[in-house]
Design a protein around this motif. Structure first.
Motif, PDB file in Angstrom:
ATOM      1  N   GLU A 194       0.837  -1.207   0.000  1.00  0.00           N
ATOM      2  CA  GLU A 194       0.000   0.000   0.000  1.00  0.00           C
ATOM      3  C   GLU A 194       0.871   1.256   0.000  1.00  0.00           C
ATOM      4  OE1 GLU A 194      -3.875   1.533   2.616  1.00  0.00           O
ATOM      5  OE2 GLU A 194      -2.298   0.334   3.547  1.00  0.00           O
ATOM      6  N   ILE A 195       0.413   2.281  -0.710  1.00  0.00           N
ATOM      7  CA  ILE A 195       1.155   3.537  -0.789  1.00  0.00           C
ATOM      8  C   ILE A 195       0.166   4.686  -0.902  1.00  0.00           C
ATOM      9  CG2 ILE A 195       1.376   3.398  -3.316  1.00  0.00           C
ATOM     10  CD1 ILE A 195       4.127   4.722  -3.050  1.00  0.00           C
ATOM     11  N   THR A 196       0.497   5.835  -0.317  1.00  0.00           N
ATOM     12  CA  THR A 196      -0.379   6.998  -0.468  1.00  0.00           C
ATOM     13  C   THR A 196      -0.186   7.596  -1.862  1.00  0.00           C
ATOM     14  OG1 THR A 196       1.189   8.683   0.311  1.00  0.00           O
ATOM     15  CG2 THR A 196      -0.121   7.523   1.993  1.00  0.00           C
ATOM     16  N   ILE A 197      -1.188   8.302  -2.326  1.00  0.00           N
ATOM     17  CA  ILE A 197      -1.104   8.939  -3.638  1.00  0.00           C
ATOM     18  C   ILE A 197       0.016   9.982  -3.666  1.00  0.00           C
ATOM     19  CG2 ILE A 197      -2.347  10.346  -5.315  1.00  0.00           C
ATOM     20  CD1 ILE A 197      -3.313   7.450  -5.143  1.00  0.00           C
ATOM     21  N   LYS A 198       0.213  10.693  -2.559  1.00  0.00           N
ATOM     22  CA  LYS A 198       1.295  11.680  -2.495  1.00  0.00           C
ATOM     23  C   LYS A 198       2.651  11.006  -2.623  1.00  0.00           C
ATOM     24  CE  LYS A 198       2.908  15.626   0.256  1.00  0.00           C
ATOM     25  NZ  LYS A 198       4.339  15.256   0.225  1.00  0.00           N
ATOM     26  N   GLU A 199       2.839   9.916  -1.908  1.00  0.00           N
ATOM     27  CA  GLU A 199       4.100   9.178  -2.009  1.00  0.00           C
ATOM     28  C   GLU A 199       4.292   8.624  -3.420  1.00  0.00           C
ATOM     29  OE1 GLU A 199       4.433   7.463   2.585  1.00  0.00           O
ATOM     30  OE2 GLU A 199       3.314   6.358   1.058  1.00  0.00           O
ATOM     31  N   PHE A 200       3.197   8.186  -4.015  1.00  0.00           N
ATOM     32  CA  PHE A 200       3.273   7.629  -5.361  1.00  0.00           C
ATOM     33  C   PHE A 200       3.672   8.699  -6.373  1.00  0.00           C
ATOM     34  CE2 PHE A 200       1.214   5.914  -9.283  1.00  0.00           C
ATOM     35  CZ  PHE A 200       2.060   4.831  -9.420  1.00  0.00           C
ATOM     36  N   ALA A 201       3.139   9.904  -6.227  1.00  0.00           N
ATOM     37  CA  ALA A 201       3.532  11.003  -7.112  1.00  0.00           C
ATOM     38  C   ALA A 201       5.027  11.273  -6.996  1.00  0.00           C
ATOM     39  CB  ALA A 201       2.727  12.263  -6.778  1.00  0.00           C
ATOM     40  N   GLU A 202       5.540  11.220  -5.787  1.00  0.00           N
ATOM     41  CA  GLU A 202       6.976  11.431  -5.584  1.00  0.00           C
ATOM     42  C   GLU A 202       7.789  10.327  -6.254  1.00  0.00           C
ATOM     43  OE1 GLU A 202       7.044  11.560  -1.359  1.00  0.00           O
ATOM     44  OE2 GLU A 202       6.290  13.629  -1.229  1.00  0.00           O
ATOM     45  N   GLU A 203       7.296   9.089  -6.219  1.00  0.00           N
ATOM     46  CA  GLU A 203       7.979   7.989  -6.906  1.00  0.00           C
ATOM     47  C   GLU A 203       8.023   8.221  -8.413  1.00  0.00           C
ATOM     48  OE1 GLU A 203       6.605   4.073  -6.091  1.00  0.00           O
ATOM     49  OE2 GLU A 203       7.299   4.071  -4.013  1.00  0.00           O
ATOM     50  N   ILE A 204       6.921   8.721  -8.970  1.00  0.00           N
ATOM     51  CA  ILE A 204       6.864   8.957 -10.418  1.00  0.00           C
ATOM     52  C   ILE A 204       7.831  10.072 -10.810  1.00  0.00           C
ATOM     53  CG2 ILE A 204       5.405   9.723 -12.323  1.00  0.00           C
ATOM     54  CD1 ILE A 204       4.829   6.866 -11.425  1.00  0.00           C
ATOM     55  N   ILE A 205       7.888  11.129 -10.026  1.00  0.00           N
ATOM     56  CA  ILE A 205       8.819  12.229 -10.316  1.00  0.00           C
ATOM     57  C   ILE A 205      10.259  11.728 -10.269  1.00  0.00           C
ATOM     58  CG2 ILE A 205       9.725  14.413  -9.431  1.00  0.00           C
ATOM     59  CD1 ILE A 205       6.837  15.083  -8.566  1.00  0.00           C
ATOM     60  N   LYS A 206      10.567  10.895  -9.291  1.00  0.00           N
ATOM     61  CA  LYS A 206      11.917  10.321  -9.201  1.00  0.00           C
ATOM     62  C   LYS A 206      12.202   9.410 -10.387  1.00  0.00           C
ATOM     63  CE  LYS A 206      14.847   7.477  -6.204  1.00  0.00           C
ATOM     64  NZ  LYS A 206      14.910   6.701  -4.924  1.00  0.00           N
ATOM     65  N   LEU A 207      11.225   8.590 -10.779  1.00  0.00           N
ATOM     66  CA  LEU A 207      11.395   7.652 -11.895  1.00  0.00           C
ATOM     67  C   LEU A 207      11.640   8.383 -13.200  1.00  0.00           C
ATOM     68  CD1 LEU A 207      11.033   4.737 -13.187  1.00  0.00           C
ATOM     69  CD2 LEU A 207       8.606   5.339 -13.398  1.00  0.00           C
ATOM     70  N   THR A 208      10.861   9.441 -13.449  1.00  0.00           N
ATOM     71  CA  THR A 208      10.926  10.129 -14.739  1.00  0.00           C
ATOM     72  C   THR A 208      12.037  11.166 -14.789  1.00  0.00           C
ATOM     73  OG1 THR A 208       9.271  11.749 -14.000  1.00  0.00           O
ATOM     74  CG2 THR A 208       8.461   9.775 -15.137  1.00  0.00           C
TER      75      THR A 208
END
Length: 329
Positions: free
Chosen positions: A243-257
């Motif tokens: 499970e992950i929060t949407i805010k944390e997930f957005a941060e993961e996407i920014i790091k990935l891209t």
């Protein structure tokens, strides 16, 4: 050679299921009305001798000549953008489409599996969600067209199982991702990646504290296949409990891209679930299944797929081309 009908075959998940059943040595009949599906997802299968495609709407009478051993009913709009725009068609494919295909399964003696969803739990009051939880759903809210279509699917499938003795299976699918998703379908993962690739700010609805649990598509397909081949007729959650929060997930996407987009916040849509995490105890015990692909690995593969698309596909509203034909319904 065993023959299988897969509805929603040109969609994200349906196309991956077609691939899997071809690999397993089945003769695959794909069916889709292409309202939200895309022929590009299955064009690689068109020359295959064990694949055929029927352009057909399952809410109309379905006829398949010859033997039919399995039916996988995966036809349905599945993203908020789609089912909010075509709510009546969403209800019809869940009700009339499922009824038609159950009738076909009864005539052919086919084993039948439906794609249900974690949305049957609504905005849950139980966390994580297990199969015994009946849900917290608003039947007359904007999301009701999708949630109640899926709940009806489960009810009529169990009625056919109990009354007619039909072999049925029900998979409750949690958030899934991978190649062939539509960037503009309204779901959080492709929305974030699409915004990053277009250089836009990432949009979070609500304060970002709501949670999701993302399962990579190959893991999901494996769980569906195992459930179909099992002897368990009741609903089974198939998803990734990480499970992950949407805010944390957005941060993961920014790091990935590797982008430096800001995160902006908008109002949370009505009845949007605050928590989503599957209890997969049944899948582990009955199917000997659990997800294998870590989110970091799955996101990298998915991002590489989206990055490889032609630029114009980053902006197109794929899947909306046929909506106008259905407005009068």
């Amino acid at each position: 050679m065993k023959r299988v009908l897969i509805t929603g075959a040109a969609g994200f998940l349906g196309s991956h299921l077609c691939d899997r059943f071809i690999q397993e040595g089945f003769y695959v009949i794909g069916m889709d009305n292409l309202i939200t599906g895309d022929m590009r997802n299955i064009e690689h299968l068109m020359p295959h001798p064990n694949f055929e495609f029927n352009h057909h709407d399952v809410t109309k009478y379905v006829h398949i000549p010859g033997e039919l051993h399995y039916i996988l009913h995966f036809a349905s709009p599945a993203s908020p953008i789609d089912y909010l725009k075509i709510p009546i068609q969403t209800l019809k494919v869940g009700a009339m489409g499922t009824h038609n295909l159950l009738g076909l399964a009864r005539v052919k003696g086919s084993r039948f599996i439906i794609a249900s969803t974690s949305e049957v739990y609504g905005d849950p009051l139980v966390h994580p969600q297990n199969e015994e939880y009946w849900g917290h759903v608003n039947p007359i809210g904007p999301r009701g067209c999708y949630d109640e279509a899926k709940r009806y699917q489960e009810a009529i499938t169990m009625a056919y199982h109990r009354y007619h003795g039909l072999e049925t299976r029900i998979v409750r699918i949690f958030n899934t991702y991978g190649p062939r998703m539509r960037l503009n379908d309204g779901r959080v993962l492709p929305a974030f990646i699409g915004q990053a690739l277009r250089g836009e700010d990432l949009t979070i609805f609500g304060d970002g504290s709501q949670t999701r649990s993302f399962c990579y598509v190959s893991d999901l397909v494996e769980g569906i296949y195992r459930l179909l081949m099992s002897d368990y007729p009741y609903p089974v959650n198939v998803g990734n409990p990480s499970e992950i929060t949407i805010k944390e997930f957005a941060e993961e996407i920014i790091k990935l891209t590797g982008t430096n987009q800001k995160v902006i916040y908008k109002d949370l849509p009505q009845d949007d679930p605050k928590q989503r995490q599957p209890d997969i105890t049944k899948a582990r015990e009955i199917l000997n299944w659990e997800p294998k692909v870590l989110r970091e690995e799955g996101l990298r593969i998915t991002y590489d797929y989206f990055k490889s698309l032609p630029t114009e596909r980053l902006y197109e509203e794929s899947g909306h081309r046929a909506f106008d034909a259905f407005k009068k319904e």
